[in-house]
Design an enzyme around this catalytic site. Structure first.
Site, PDB file in Angstrom:
ATOM      1  N   HIS A  75       0.876  -1.180   0.000  1.00 51.38           N
ATOM      2  CA  HIS A  75       0.000   0.000   0.000  1.00 51.38           C
ATOM      3  C   HIS A  75       0.910   1.226   0.000  1.00 51.38           C
ATOM      4  O   HIS A  75       1.146   1.838   1.041  1.00 51.38           O
ATOM      5  CB  HIS A  75      -0.892  -0.041   1.240  1.00 51.38           C
ATOM      6  CG  HIS A  75      -1.987   0.968   1.246  1.00 51.38           C
ATOM      7  ND1 HIS A  75      -3.172   0.782   1.912  1.00 51.38           N
ATOM      8  CD2 HIS A  75      -2.084   2.196   0.687  1.00 51.38           C
ATOM      9  CE1 HIS A  75      -3.948   1.847   1.762  1.00 51.38           C
ATOM     10  NE2 HIS A  75      -3.300   2.723   1.029  1.00 51.38           N
ATOM     11  N   HIS A 106      -8.025  -5.597   7.640  1.00 49.16           N
ATOM     12  CA  HIS A 106      -7.700  -4.570   8.635  1.00 49.16           C
ATOM     13  C   HIS A 106      -7.855  -5.092  10.043  1.00 49.16           C
ATOM     14  O   HIS A 106      -8.918  -5.568  10.416  1.00 49.16           O
ATOM     15  CB  HIS A 106      -8.531  -3.283   8.474  1.00 49.16           C
ATOM     16  CG  HIS A 106      -7.622  -2.100   8.490  1.00 49.16           C
ATOM     17  ND1 HIS A 106      -7.006  -1.656   9.625  1.00 49.16           N
ATOM     18  CD2 HIS A 106      -7.134  -1.339   7.484  1.00 49.16           C
ATOM     19  CE1 HIS A 106      -6.215  -0.650   9.322  1.00 49.16           C
ATOM     20  NE2 HIS A 106      -6.254  -0.448   8.021  1.00 49.16           N
ATOM     21  N   GLU A 165      -2.664  -1.578  -3.132  1.00 49.20           N
ATOM     22  CA  GLU A 165      -3.752  -0.781  -2.558  1.00 49.20           C
ATOM     23  C   GLU A 165      -3.418   0.693  -2.671  1.00 49.20           C
ATOM     24  O   GLU A 165      -2.252   1.078  -2.559  1.00 49.20           O
ATOM     25  CB  GLU A 165      -3.900  -1.085  -1.062  1.00 49.20           C
ATOM     26  CG  GLU A 165      -4.243  -2.512  -0.740  1.00 49.20           C
ATOM     27  CD  GLU A 165      -4.238  -2.757   0.765  1.00 49.20           C
ATOM     28  OE1 GLU A 165      -4.763  -3.796   1.163  1.00 49.20           O
ATOM     29  OE2 GLU A 165      -3.697  -1.921   1.521  1.00 49.20           O
TER      30      GLU A 165
HETATM   31  N1  PXP Z   1      -6.649  -3.622   3.764  1.00 53.54           N
HETATM   32  C1  PXP Z   1      -6.442  -2.319   3.508  1.00 53.54           C
HETATM   33  C2  PXP Z   1      -7.280  -1.649   2.465  1.00 53.54           C
HETATM   34  C3  PXP Z   1      -5.443  -1.601   4.182  1.00 53.54           C
HETATM   35  O1  PXP Z   1      -5.259  -0.292   3.929  1.00 53.54           O
HETATM   36  C4  PXP Z   1      -4.631  -2.266   5.128  1.00 53.54           C
HETATM   37  C5  PXP Z   1      -3.521  -1.529   5.830  1.00 53.54           C
HETATM   38  O2  PXP Z   1      -2.628  -1.006   4.911  1.00 53.54           O
HETATM   39  C6  PXP Z   1      -4.894  -3.633   5.362  1.00 53.54           C
HETATM   40  C7  PXP Z   1      -5.916  -4.274   4.673  1.00 53.54           C
HETATM   41  C8  PXP Z   1      -4.112  -4.417   6.358  1.00 53.54           C
HETATM   42  O3  PXP Z   1      -4.430  -3.982   7.655  1.00 53.54           O
HETATM   43  P1  PXP Z   1      -3.561  -4.442   8.881  1.00 53.54           P
HETATM   44  O4  PXP Z   1      -2.189  -3.868   8.702  1.00 53.54           O
HETATM   45  O5  PXP Z   1      -4.285  -3.892  10.065  1.00 53.54           O
HETATM   46  O6  PXP Z   1      -3.524  -5.944   8.878  1.00 53.54           O
END
Ligand code: PXP
Length: 260
Positions: free
Chosen positions: A51, A208, A80
């Protein structure tokens, strides 16, 4: 590289932003995002997520090319980003990165620069008109498009109208509810959003704040989930257990959720 990824189950896409964050805190190339990617794929993860953000605090645009080389089918690269975030002299913009590196999946996320991390999904009514042409151009490149949505999104059929292939359910509120010992309502919301999405022909991803404790219940309640993308907790667990063992532990949770 030995790959025994989780074909047929939920794909584990490991988000390596936190490895990049650690590296960036000192400059140089340690810890190496490429080495971490090799380790997680060797342990059986089905994909890598990056990301890259406009302020370059996490993965940077120059991290993408080596990931593209490592992620060979059936392993997937998921990029992302916010398609509306302006470019700057070190960040060419999300769409340009996607066009250049052709990830298997582009996940569109409405995060602002100042945000610590993504913390909400798109407002499907508000953003539909400007998302539609972007989604069409990405799909014309053969890239699967996933749209980050809230777990209680009420108008999920709009995501299908926008033309995406999948939604990614923002599971942050579920994770918080789980840690308070009262996840039933959040699980219901995720499951309803997932089934509303499937009813209009969309695949369902989730991500997330997922971790070794809350992942299993989510998968069991909302099955089938095509992909979970996990970064923060997984990289934290790796401090104690090692990266390879940690990835295997997450794959074990996924397999258990499907009774395998
Ligand atoms: N999905 C998205 C769209 C995200 O922005 C993120 C964090 O960059 C994640 C998943 C992963 O989240 P986490 O780091 O809390 O596992």
């Amino acid at each position: 590289m030995s790959v025994e990824h989780s074909a047929g189950l939920t794909t584990l896409s490991v988000n390596l932003n936190k490895v990049a964050l650690l590296r960036n805190s000192r400059g140089g190339d340690s810890p190496s995002v490429v080495r971490a990617a090799g380790t997680v794929l060797g342990a059986g993860a089905g994909g890598i997520t990056l990301h890259p953000r406009p302020d370059l605090r996490h993965a940077r645009p120059d991290d993408i090319a080596p990931m593209r080389e490592l992620c060979l089918a059936p392993v997937e690269l998921n990029l992302e980003g916010n398609p509306f975030a302006p470019a700057n002299d070190r960040y060419p913009g999300f769409l340009q990165l996607v066009e250049q590196y052709r990830p298997d999946q582009a996940t569109l996320v409405p995060d602002a620069d100042a945000q610590l991390t993504s913390d909400h999904g798109f407002d499907l009514a508000l953003d539909a008109a400007r998302l539609r042409p972007i989604v069409a151009s990405l799909r014309a490149l053969g890239i699967r498009v996933s749209l980050f949505v809230d777990m209680d999104a009420v108008d999920i059929e709009r995501a299908a109208e926008i033309g995406v292939d999948r939604i990614e359910i923002y599971t942050g509120p579920y994770a918080r509810a789980y840690s308070c010992g009262d996840a039933a309502a959040a699980l219901d919301a995720c499951a309803q959003t997932a089934s509303a999405a499937r009813a209009v022909g969309l695949g369902v991803n989730a991500g997330h704040d997922l971790d070794l404790h809350n992942l299993g219940a989510l998968l069991r309640y909302c099955a089938p989930i095509s992909e979970v993308s996990i970064g923060h907790a997984l990289v934290g667990d790796a401090l104690y257990q090692g990266l390879e063992a940690t990835v295997r532990a997450y794959l074990g949770v996924i397999a258990d959720a499907y009774g395998r």
